[in-house]
Design a protein around this motif. Structure first.
Motif, PDB file in Angstrom:
ATOM      1  N   ILE A 172       0.838  -1.211   0.000  1.00  0.00           N
ATOM      2  CA  ILE A 172       0.000   0.000   0.000  1.00  0.00           C
ATOM      3  C   ILE A 172       0.868   1.254   0.000  1.00  0.00           C
ATOM      4  N   LEU A 173       1.915   1.254   0.806  1.00  0.00           N
ATOM      5  CA  LEU A 173       2.809   2.417   0.885  1.00  0.00           C
ATOM      6  C   LEU A 173       3.483   2.696  -0.458  1.00  0.00           C
ATOM      7  N   PHE A 221       1.422   6.830  -6.639  1.00  0.00           N
ATOM      8  CA  PHE A 221       0.294   7.686  -6.990  1.00  0.00           C
ATOM      9  C   PHE A 221       0.656   9.157  -6.798  1.00  0.00           C
ATOM     10  N   ILE A 222       1.311   9.478  -5.693  1.00  0.00           N
ATOM     11  CA  ILE A 222       1.718  10.866  -5.429  1.00  0.00           C
ATOM     12  C   ILE A 222       2.698  11.349  -6.494  1.00  0.00           C
ATOM     13  N   VAL A 259       2.070  14.493  -9.039  1.00  0.00           N
ATOM     14  CA  VAL A 259       3.026  15.601  -9.126  1.00  0.00           C
ATOM     15  C   VAL A 259       3.529  15.736 -10.552  1.00  0.00           C
ATOM     16  N   ALA A 260       3.815  14.614 -11.223  1.00  0.00           N
ATOM     17  CA  ALA A 260       4.300  14.676 -12.603  1.00  0.00           C
ATOM     18  C   ALA A 260       3.235  15.273 -13.522  1.00  0.00           C
TER      19      ALA A 260
END
Length: 62
Positions: A42-43, A49-50, A54-55
């Motif tokens: 999950i981490l 995903f973050i 951001v990209a």
């Protein structure tokens, strides 16, 4: 790579030693390993995903 009888016998002895020492995990240990693995998956997904968000934001403003 040199495969001879001596190196194969040594490898088999090492495998036998590992199998003698290893044991089946009990239920509690198995559940703890499953929890830690799940949290890790999950981490890594959240971090990916973050980074993706951001990209996309950087590309959108450029």
């Amino acid at each position: 790579m040199n495969l001879n009888k001596e190196s194969m016998a040594n490898f088999i002895k090492q495998c036998q030693r590992v199998l003698k020492v290893s044991r089946k995990p009990d239920r509690e240990e198995y559940i703890n390993v499953a929890k830690v693995t799940g949290i890790g998956i999950i981490l890594i997904g959240v971090i990916g995903f973050i980074i993706s968000i951001v990209a996309q934001l950087i590309q959108g403003t450029g």
